[in-house]
Design a protein around this motif. Structure first.
Motif, PDB file in Angstrom:
ATOM      1  N   LEU A 261     -44.124  17.601 -17.470  1.00  0.00           N
ATOM      2  CA  LEU A 261     -43.079  17.179 -18.396  1.00  0.00           C
ATOM      3  C   LEU A 261     -41.997  16.376 -17.678  1.00  0.00           C
ATOM      4  O   LEU A 261     -41.511  15.352 -18.182  1.00  0.00           O
ATOM      5  N   ARG A 262     -41.617  16.854 -16.506  1.00  0.00           N
ATOM      6  CA  ARG A 262     -40.511  16.191 -15.804  1.00  0.00           C
ATOM      7  C   ARG A 262     -40.900  14.818 -15.283  1.00  0.00           C
ATOM      8  O   ARG A 262     -40.081  13.898 -15.272  1.00  0.00           O
ATOM      9  N   THR A 263     -42.173  14.666 -14.853  1.00  0.00           N
ATOM     10  CA  THR A 263     -42.577  13.379 -14.287  1.00  0.00           C
ATOM     11  C   THR A 263     -42.497  12.246 -15.313  1.00  0.00           C
ATOM     12  O   THR A 263     -41.842  11.210 -15.061  1.00  0.00           O
ATOM     13  N   PRO A 264     -43.140  12.371 -16.489  1.00  0.00           N
ATOM     14  CA  PRO A 264     -42.980  11.273 -17.464  1.00  0.00           C
ATOM     15  C   PRO A 264     -41.563  11.144 -17.982  1.00  0.00           C
ATOM     16  O   PRO A 264     -41.094  10.029 -18.251  1.00  0.00           O
ATOM     17  N   LEU A 265     -40.845  12.272 -18.122  1.00  0.00           N
ATOM     18  CA  LEU A 265     -39.453  12.183 -18.565  1.00  0.00           C
ATOM     19  C   LEU A 265     -38.604  11.420 -17.558  1.00  0.00           C
ATOM     20  O   LEU A 265     -37.745  10.596 -17.933  1.00  0.00           O
ATOM     21  N   ALA A 266     -38.832  11.698 -16.279  1.00  0.00           N
ATOM     22  CA  ALA A 266     -38.066  10.985 -15.236  1.00  0.00           C
ATOM     23  C   ALA A 266     -38.363   9.494 -15.282  1.00  0.00           C
ATOM     24  O   ALA A 266     -37.452   8.648 -15.136  1.00  0.00           O
ATOM     25  N   SER A 267     -39.659   9.154 -15.511  1.00  0.00           N
ATOM     26  CA  SER A 267     -40.012   7.736 -15.584  1.00  0.00           C
ATOM     27  C   SER A 267     -39.371   7.079 -16.803  1.00  0.00           C
ATOM     28  O   SER A 267     -38.860   5.945 -16.724  1.00  0.00           O
ATOM     29  N   ILE A 268     -39.397   7.776 -17.945  1.00  0.00           N
ATOM     30  CA  ILE A 268     -38.800   7.226 -19.165  1.00  0.00           C
ATOM     31  C   ILE A 268     -37.296   7.043 -19.000  1.00  0.00           C
ATOM     32  O   ILE A 268     -36.728   6.003 -19.353  1.00  0.00           O
ATOM     33  N   ILE A 269     -36.634   8.066 -18.461  1.00  0.00           N
ATOM     34  CA  ILE A 269     -35.183   7.989 -18.268  1.00  0.00           C
ATOM     35  C   ILE A 269     -34.828   6.877 -17.287  1.00  0.00           C
ATOM     36  O   ILE A 269     -33.871   6.095 -17.497  1.00  0.00           O
ATOM     37  N   GLY A 270     -35.619   6.775 -16.201  1.00  0.00           N
ATOM     38  CA  GLY A 270     -35.338   5.724 -15.216  1.00  0.00           C
ATOM     39  C   GLY A 270     -35.517   4.337 -15.790  1.00  0.00           C
ATOM     40  O   GLY A 270     -34.680   3.432 -15.573  1.00  0.00           O
ATOM     41  N   ALA A 271     -36.623   4.138 -16.543  1.00  0.00           N
ATOM     42  CA  ALA A 271     -36.862   2.812 -17.128  1.00  0.00           C
ATOM     43  C   ALA A 271     -35.805   2.481 -18.169  1.00  0.00           C
ATOM     44  O   ALA A 271     -35.305   1.334 -18.232  1.00  0.00           O
ATOM     45  N   ASP A 284     -38.036 -11.740 -18.905  1.00  0.00           N
ATOM     46  CA  ASP A 284     -38.864 -11.115 -19.944  1.00  0.00           C
ATOM     47  C   ASP A 284     -39.988 -10.262 -19.357  1.00  0.00           C
ATOM     48  O   ASP A 284     -40.328  -9.199 -19.888  1.00  0.00           O
ATOM     49  N   ALA A 285     -40.563 -10.704 -18.250  1.00  0.00           N
ATOM     50  CA  ALA A 285     -41.676  -9.963 -17.646  1.00  0.00           C
ATOM     51  C   ALA A 285     -41.213  -8.602 -17.145  1.00  0.00           C
ATOM     52  O   ALA A 285     -41.900  -7.580 -17.322  1.00  0.00           O
ATOM     53  N   ASP A 286     -40.021  -8.552 -16.506  1.00  0.00           N
ATOM     54  CA  ASP A 286     -39.519  -7.271 -16.008  1.00  0.00           C
ATOM     55  C   ASP A 286     -39.182  -6.330 -17.162  1.00  0.00           C
ATOM     56  O   ASP A 286     -39.466  -5.127 -17.113  1.00  0.00           O
ATOM     57  N   ARG A 287     -38.545  -6.901 -18.197  1.00  0.00           N
ATOM     58  CA  ARG A 287     -38.220  -6.036 -19.344  1.00  0.00           C
ATOM     59  C   ARG A 287     -39.496  -5.510 -20.018  1.00  0.00           C
ATOM     60  O   ARG A 287     -39.581  -4.342 -20.394  1.00  0.00           O
ATOM     61  N   ARG A 288     -40.511  -6.356 -20.135  1.00  0.00           N
ATOM     62  CA  ARG A 288     -41.759  -5.928 -20.751  1.00  0.00           C
ATOM     63  C   ARG A 288     -42.439  -4.846 -19.902  1.00  0.00           C
ATOM     64  O   ARG A 288     -43.020  -3.896 -20.428  1.00  0.00           O
ATOM     65  N   SER A 289     -42.341  -4.986 -18.587  1.00  0.00           N
ATOM     66  CA  SER A 289     -42.933  -3.981 -17.689  1.00  0.00           C
ATOM     67  C   SER A 289     -42.269  -2.622 -17.865  1.00  0.00           C
ATOM     68  O   SER A 289     -42.933  -1.581 -17.906  1.00  0.00           O
ATOM     69  N   LEU A 290     -40.925  -2.629 -17.985  1.00  0.00           N
ATOM     70  CA  LEU A 290     -40.216  -1.361 -18.178  1.00  0.00           C
ATOM     71  C   LEU A 290     -40.534  -0.752 -19.538  1.00  0.00           C
ATOM     72  O   LEU A 290     -40.698   0.457 -19.669  1.00  0.00           O
ATOM     73  N   LEU A 291     -40.639  -1.593 -20.562  1.00  0.00           N
ATOM     74  CA  LEU A 291     -40.985  -1.085 -21.890  1.00  0.00           C
ATOM     75  C   LEU A 291     -42.404  -0.511 -21.900  1.00  0.00           C
ATOM     76  O   LEU A 291     -42.669   0.517 -22.529  1.00  0.00           O
ATOM     77  N   GLU A 297     -45.596   6.344 -20.446  1.00  0.00           N
ATOM     78  CA  GLU A 297     -45.166   7.702 -20.108  1.00  0.00           C
ATOM     79  C   GLU A 297     -44.902   8.528 -21.362  1.00  0.00           C
ATOM     80  O   GLU A 297     -45.118   9.739 -21.390  1.00  0.00           O
ATOM     81  N   GLY A 298     -44.425   7.884 -22.425  1.00  0.00           N
ATOM     82  CA  GLY A 298     -44.231   8.604 -23.677  1.00  0.00           C
ATOM     83  C   GLY A 298     -45.549   9.078 -24.259  1.00  0.00           C
ATOM     84  O   GLY A 298     -45.657  10.210 -24.764  1.00  0.00           O
ATOM     85  N   GLU A 299     -46.587   8.225 -24.205  1.00  0.00           N
ATOM     86  CA  GLU A 299     -47.909   8.639 -24.677  1.00  0.00           C
ATOM     87  C   GLU A 299     -48.475   9.761 -23.816  1.00  0.00           C
ATOM     88  O   GLU A 299     -49.114  10.692 -24.320  1.00  0.00           O
ATOM     89  N   ARG A 300     -48.225   9.679 -22.511  1.00  0.00           N
ATOM     90  CA  ARG A 300     -48.686  10.748 -21.617  1.00  0.00           C
ATOM     91  C   ARG A 300     -48.009  12.065 -21.971  1.00  0.00           C
ATOM     92  O   ARG A 300     -48.641  13.128 -22.019  1.00  0.00           O
ATOM     93  N   LEU A 301     -46.701  11.994 -22.230  1.00  0.00           N
ATOM     94  CA  LEU A 301     -45.965  13.188 -22.614  1.00  0.00           C
ATOM     95  C   LEU A 301     -46.471  13.728 -23.951  1.00  0.00           C
ATOM     96  O   LEU A 301     -46.622  14.943 -24.135  1.00  0.00           O
TER      97      LEU A 301
END
Length: 476
Positions: A261-271, A284-291, A297-301
């Motif tokens: 739970l913490r790993t994908p949450l940390a990734s989501i919060i960081g992004a 645009d490429a960097d923003r798309r990568s973060l999205l 990570e949300g799907e993984r969670l």
């Protein structure tokens, strides 16, 4: 059912002595009739028979009394001069003397033999009662089962109503049994302390138990005590096992939750934080990568939470099957499509015969089970080796073999990979797995009446997970 051995089987001692007088009178009548109408000369045999009859039906005292009475009756009625105890000739004295000696000896021996036979019969009945008790106690799984077995055997085997009460406060302090007011009480003891008390209700015709009955009752009480100790120990072991299992699952769940739970949450919060703070300065490429990272990570969670919910429903028997017709190729295609969206580099080779008939299953559950197996296979297959999916019709069932080309699983651990939170660096725990995917797969397939097993790959390297689903026709 007629009791095998009534507790109050003790006959009144006076009855044996009454029988001695009756047998002597009958012997006199029979001897007189035999002398008058049959011309029988040796009438001593008639009286000897009377002595033997009494001896085998009573005990030594009545047998000896019968011998003396028959001697006097034989002398009085049939030795000259008759109707007198005076014996005229010497041979008459010898005859009656020898008769008395023979009668005493025969009566004594016959009485002893009868008592030995009776003792053996009683011992056999008591042994059968203990054997019956042991048989019923061996299948008793709890204290109530032990009590039921005890009451049943005492009632059917010994003809006594039994009353059993368990608890430390009802055990008597006496070392043996206590008889009062028509009851025989025995304590049920264990090395750790008293377990309870058992009471046997004596019939109104009996005032106390004989030595053999007391010994058997005490032995059976000991057997009951041992059975109660066994069930108590089994209950304590089961409670301890459940507590250990609960603690193990709790620890595994906490460990899994803390990581998965913490790993994908940390990734989501960081992004999300990066987009909030530096989004305007990013291209645009960097923003798309973060999205994409947030979505992945949300799907993984979401998958992890769904796995937990599925396992909860499986554990509580709340999984409901909504069956429908679906093709095997559709199931495989849907599971592979979902997985390729998450692992674009993963490769799959599916071999499903076109003539394979569809299945009457819950499509979403079977797809999820297949997805969990494929996800596990992708984690352990080398990047250049595809995951193979082979479908076969075997009799009245369908087999799906999912084969990876990874390091494989040792034979002694193949069955354990389907356990919840199996914590080794193999199976779906291997690379960030939760240890739930294969366990959920087994539960979902099992709900359809199927089986899941782990086998070595045909090539000798890797693992094959075989899913077997029976063909079921819908009920009209």
């Amino acid at each position: 059912m007629r009791p095998a051995l009534p507790i109050a089987a003790n006959a009144s001692p006076a009855a044996g002595y009454v029988l001695a007088f009756v047998a002597t009178a009958v012997a006199v009548i029979v001897a007189a009739a035999a002398e008058r109408w049959l011309g029988l000369a040796d009438l001593s045999l008639v009286f000897m028979l009377a002595v033997l009859v009494v001896a085998v039906r009573t005990h030594t005292g009545p047998a000896l009394l019968t011998a003396v009475l028959c001697f006097l009756a034989f002398n009085f009625f049939f030795i000259e001069p008759r109707y007198s105890f005076y014996i005229h000739a010497r041979h008459g004295v010898a005859t009656v003397a020898l008769f008395l000696a023979a009668a005493l000896i025969a009566g004594r021996l016959a009485s002893q033999l009868a008592m030995q036979v009776q003792a053996l019969r009683i011992a056999n009945l008591h042994a059968n009662a203990r054997q019956a008790l042991a048989g019923k106690l061996s299948v008793a799984t709890d204290a109530s089962g032990v009590v039921d077995a005890a009451e049943s055997v005492f009632r059917e085997g010994l003809g006594a109503d039994a009353w059993v009460r368990l608890g430390d406060d009802c055990a008597t302090d006496q070392g043996g049994g206590v008889e009062e007011h028509g009851w025989w009480f025995l304590p049920l003891r264990a090395p750790s302390g008293p377990l309870g008390v058992i009471g046997l209700k004596l019939p109104p015709s009996s005032t106390r138990l004989d030595a053999m009955q007391q010994m058997t009752a005490k032995a059976m009480a000991g057997d009951i005590s041992q059975a109660l100790q066994r069930t108590r120990l089994a209950g304590e072991l089961e409670t301890t096992r459940m507590a250990n299992e609960t603690e193990r699952l709790r620890s595994a769940l906490l460990s899994s939750v803390s990581h998965d739970l913490r790993t994908p949450l940390a990734s989501i919060i960081g992004a999300a934080g990066s987009l909030e703070n530096y989004g305007d300065a990013m291209n645009d490429a960097d923003r798309r990568s973060l999205l994409d990272a947030i979505r992945t990570e949300g799907e993984r969670l979401d998958r992890y939470i769904q796995n937990l919910l599925d396992m909860t429903r499986l554990g509580h028997g709340e999984l409901v099957l909504h069956r429908d017709w679906i093709g095997v190729d559709e199931l495989v295609g849907a599971a592979v499509g979902r997985l390729q969206r998450q692992h674009p580099a993963a490769r799959f080779v599916a071999r499903v015969p076109q003539e394979m008939e569809p299945l009457w299953v819950h499509p979403a559950l079977i797809e999820q089970a297949l997805f969990n197996v494929l996800e596990n296979a992708v984690k352990f297959s080398p990047p250049d080796a595809p995951v193979e999916i082979d479908a076969h019709a075997i009799g009245n069932a369908v087999q799906l073999d999912i084969t990876d080309h990874g390091p494989g699983i040792p034979e002694d651990e193949r069955a354990r990979i389907f356990d919840r939170f199996y914590s080794v660096a193999r199976g779906d725990r291997g690379r960030g797995g939760t240890g739930l995917g294969l366990a959920i797969c087994r539960g979902m397939i099992g709900a359809h009446g199927g089986e899941v097993e782990a086998l070595p790959a045909p090539s000798g390297r890797g693992t094959t997970i075989r899913i077997t689903l029976p063909r079921i026709e819908p009920t009209p």
